[in-house]
Design a protein around this motif. Sequence first.
Motif, mmCIF file in Angstrom:
data_model
loop_
_atom_site.group_PDB
_atom_site.id
_atom_site.type_symbol
_atom_site.label_atom_id
_atom_site.label_comp_id
_atom_site.label_asym_id
_atom_site.label_seq_id
_atom_site.Cartn_x
_atom_site.Cartn_y
_atom_site.Cartn_z
ATOM 1 N N VAL A 74 38.785 121.650 -29.107
ATOM 2 C CA VAL A 74 39.518 120.413 -29.319
ATOM 3 C C VAL A 74 39.323 119.894 -30.744
ATOM 4 O O VAL A 74 40.145 119.148 -31.246
ATOM 5 C CB VAL A 74 39.121 119.328 -28.289
ATOM 6 N N ASN A 75 38.265 120.303 -31.400
ATOM 7 C CA ASN A 75 38.021 119.926 -32.786
ATOM 8 C C ASN A 75 38.981 120.724 -33.675
ATOM 9 O O ASN A 75 38.920 121.954 -33.707
ATOM 10 C CB ASN A 75 36.562 120.225 -33.146
ATOM 11 N N PRO A 76 39.873 120.060 -34.421
ATOM 12 C CA PRO A 76 40.863 120.787 -35.218
ATOM 13 C C PRO A 76 40.248 121.669 -36.306
ATOM 14 O O PRO A 76 40.788 122.729 -36.623
ATOM 15 C CB PRO A 76 41.741 119.690 -35.822
ATOM 16 N N THR A 77 39.117 121.270 -36.863
ATOM 17 C CA THR A 77 38.470 122.085 -37.896
ATOM 18 C C THR A 77 37.931 123.379 -37.293
ATOM 19 O O THR A 77 38.116 124.462 -37.854
ATOM 20 C CB THR A 77 37.331 121.295 -38.579
ATOM 21 N N VAL A 78 37.280 123.269 -36.156
ATOM 22 C CA VAL A 78 36.752 124.450 -35.476
ATOM 23 C C VAL A 78 37.894 125.370 -35.062
ATOM 24 O O VAL A 78 37.815 126.590 -35.214
ATOM 25 C CB VAL A 78 35.885 124.050 -34.262
ATOM 26 N N HIS A 79 38.978 124.787 -34.573
ATOM 27 C CA HIS A 79 40.147 125.578 -34.192
ATOM 28 C C HIS A 79 40.727 126.309 -35.407
ATOM 29 O O HIS A 79 41.090 127.489 -35.313
ATOM 30 C CB HIS A 79 41.201 124.690 -33.535
ATOM 31 N N LEU A 80 40.801 125.627 -36.541
ATOM 32 C CA LEU A 80 41.315 126.249 -37.766
ATOM 33 C C LEU A 80 40.435 127.422 -38.199
ATOM 34 O O LEU A 80 40.942 128.485 -38.577
ATOM 35 C CB LEU A 80 41.411 125.204 -38.882
ATOM 36 N N VAL A 81 39.121 127.250 -38.123
ATOM 37 C CA VAL A 81 38.190 128.334 -38.476
ATOM 38 C C VAL A 81 38.361 129.511 -37.519
ATOM 39 O O VAL A 81 38.380 130.668 -37.938
ATOM 40 C CB VAL A 81 36.726 127.824 -38.489
ATOM 41 N N ALA A 82 38.519 129.218 -36.230
ATOM 42 C CA ALA A 82 38.718 130.285 -35.234
ATOM 43 C C ALA A 82 40.012 131.044 -35.519
ATOM 44 O O ALA A 82 40.028 132.281 -35.493
ATOM 45 C CB ALA A 82 38.737 129.698 -33.825
ATOM 46 N N GLU A 83 41.090 130.324 -35.783
ATOM 47 C CA GLU A 83 42.369 130.978 -36.093
ATOM 48 C C GLU A 83 42.257 131.819 -37.362
ATOM 49 O O GLU A 83 42.746 132.947 -37.415
ATOM 50 C CB GLU A 83 43.479 129.928 -36.256
ATOM 51 N N ALA A 84 41.620 131.272 -38.385
ATOM 52 C CA ALA A 84 41.461 132.004 -39.645
ATOM 53 C C ALA A 84 40.657 133.282 -39.438
ATOM 54 O O ALA A 84 40.984 134.337 -40.007
ATOM 55 C CB ALA A 84 40.791 131.111 -40.693
ATOM 56 N N SER A 85 39.615 133.213 -38.612
ATOM 57 C CA SER A 85 38.813 134.417 -38.368
ATOM 58 C C SER A 85 39.612 135.470 -37.612
ATOM 59 O O SER A 85 39.481 136.666 -37.878
ATOM 60 C CB SER A 85 37.514 134.082 -37.636
ATOM 61 N N HIS A 86 40.476 135.045 -36.684
ATOM 62 C CA HIS A 86 41.313 136.012 -35.975
ATOM 63 C C HIS A 86 42.297 136.686 -36.930
ATOM 64 O O HIS A 86 42.483 137.913 -36.883
ATOM 65 C CB HIS A 86 42.074 135.346 -34.825
ATOM 66 N N TYR A 87 42.918 135.898 -37.813
ATOM 67 C CA TYR A 87 43.839 136.486 -38.789
ATOM 68 C C TYR A 87 43.096 137.394 -39.765
ATOM 69 O O TYR A 87 43.603 138.439 -40.170
ATOM 70 C CB TYR A 87 44.639 135.406 -39.516
ATOM 71 N N ALA A 88 41.877 137.017 -40.138
ATOM 72 C CA ALA A 88 41.068 137.869 -41.017
ATOM 73 C C ALA A 88 40.746 139.193 -40.326
ATOM 74 O O ALA A 88 40.807 140.262 -40.956
ATOM 75 C CB ALA A 88 39.782 137.149 -41.425
ATOM 76 N N LEU A 89 40.416 139.133 -39.042
ATOM 77 C CA LEU A 89 40.144 140.371 -38.296
ATOM 78 C C LEU A 89 41.370 141.282 -38.285
ATOM 79 O O LEU A 89 41.260 142.487 -38.536
ATOM 80 C CB LEU A 89 39.713 140.055 -36.866
ATOM 81 N N TYR A 90 42.537 140.715 -37.991
ATOM 82 C CA TYR A 90 43.761 141.526 -37.987
ATOM 83 C C TYR A 90 44.050 142.098 -39.370
ATOM 84 O O TYR A 90 44.392 143.276 -39.501
ATOM 85 C CB TYR A 90 44.961 140.694 -37.501
ATOM 86 N N ALA A 91 43.933 141.276 -40.412
ATOM 87 C CA ALA A 91 44.223 141.747 -41.773
ATOM 88 C C ALA A 91 43.261 142.854 -42.188
ATOM 89 O O ALA A 91 43.686 143.886 -42.745
ATOM 90 C CB ALA A 91 44.153 140.579 -42.758
ATOM 91 N N LEU A 92 41.973 142.663 -41.908
ATOM 92 C CA LEU A 92 40.989 143.687 -42.282
ATOM 93 C C LEU A 92 41.160 144.955 -41.455
ATOM 94 O O LEU A 92 40.981 146.062 -41.980
ATOM 95 C CB LEU A 92 39.573 143.128 -42.133
ATOM 96 N N LEU A 93 41.510 144.824 -40.187
ATOM 97 C CA LEU A 93 41.766 145.998 -39.364
ATOM 98 C C LEU A 93 42.966 146.767 -39.910
ATOM 99 O O LEU A 93 42.920 147.989 -40.055
ATOM 100 C CB LEU A 93 42.001 145.586 -37.911
ATOM 101 N N PHE A 94 44.031 146.033 -40.252
ATOM 102 C CA PHE A 94 45.210 146.681 -40.824
ATOM 103 C C PHE A 94 44.864 147.381 -42.137
ATOM 104 O O PHE A 94 45.248 148.535 -42.352
ATOM 105 C CB PHE A 94 46.330 145.646 -41.041
ATOM 106 N N MET A 95 44.144 146.690 -43.034
ATOM 107 C CA MET A 95 43.789 147.298 -44.328
ATOM 108 C C MET A 95 42.890 148.516 -44.150
ATOM 109 O O MET A 95 43.090 149.545 -44.806
ATOM 110 C CB MET A 95 43.108 146.271 -45.229
ATOM 111 N N THR A 96 41.914 148.413 -43.263
ATOM 112 C CA THR A 96 41.011 149.543 -43.021
ATOM 113 C C THR A 96 41.800 150.758 -42.543
ATOM 114 O O THR A 96 41.603 151.874 -43.041
ATOM 115 C CB THR A 96 39.942 149.160 -41.978
ATOM 116 N N LEU A 97 42.698 150.537 -41.594
ATOM 117 C CA LEU A 97 43.489 151.648 -41.057
ATOM 118 C C LEU A 97 44.477 152.178 -42.089
ATOM 119 O O LEU A 97 44.665 153.396 -42.204
ATOM 120 C CB LEU A 97 44.204 151.219 -39.779
ATOM 121 N N ALA A 98 45.088 151.295 -42.860
ATOM 122 C CA ALA A 98 46.042 151.743 -43.883
ATOM 123 C C ALA A 98 45.343 152.606 -44.932
ATOM 124 O O ALA A 98 45.843 153.681 -45.292
ATOM 125 C CB ALA A 98 46.720 150.539 -44.539
#
Length: 189
Positions: free
Chosen positions: A80-104
């Motif tokens: 419910v804390n918007p800052t914590v939610h933003l950090v969680a979303e950013a970490s998920h996008y970072a995981l996807y981006a790094l997974l994509f870059m690693t595989l590419a």
Amino acid sequence: MANRSGEHYDSTTIGLHWVTAIMVVILWGGGEVADFVPKGGWRTNGWTLHVALGFALVTVLIWRFVWRFTGRRRLPAADVNPTVHLVAEASHYALYALLFMTLAFGVADAFARGFSLTDLSSLPKFGDKDAQTALALWHGVASDLLIAVAFWHAAAALAHHYILQDGVLMRMAPERHPVPEERLESTDA
């Protein structure tokens, strides 16, 4: 913070999450120890397995993207804390981006080397020694960053479970269905 223990992602999302996590750990670990294996059949087979699993992970990642945007169960934000939610979303996008870059970088490196998948087939070779060195370096850097962010992600999930006790980790756990009592009684006989 709200308790989210009754909410679960669908089984496809959960399965893809855990298959991805397990494959990333296996691939990263294999990549880290492969060069310590003496040259010869064991090292060659280890790298062949690494490349084959990497291509399999590409397929899993494509499936995840398609599922994420077409069929998955969408749950309300866990925080419910918007800052914590933003950090969680950013970490998920970072995981996807790094997974994509690693595989590419990994796929590009396999093609730059003309990697032999078996004694009967090889990928076409599209690179020189400089390209192979650069791609291997960037593949390694991306995979190390990926494992670091994945570690942070896992630590946050465990903090939610053991410290905050808010049920967030259980959203990604397979649902457990109780065994009907009549089935239990028939196995006791």
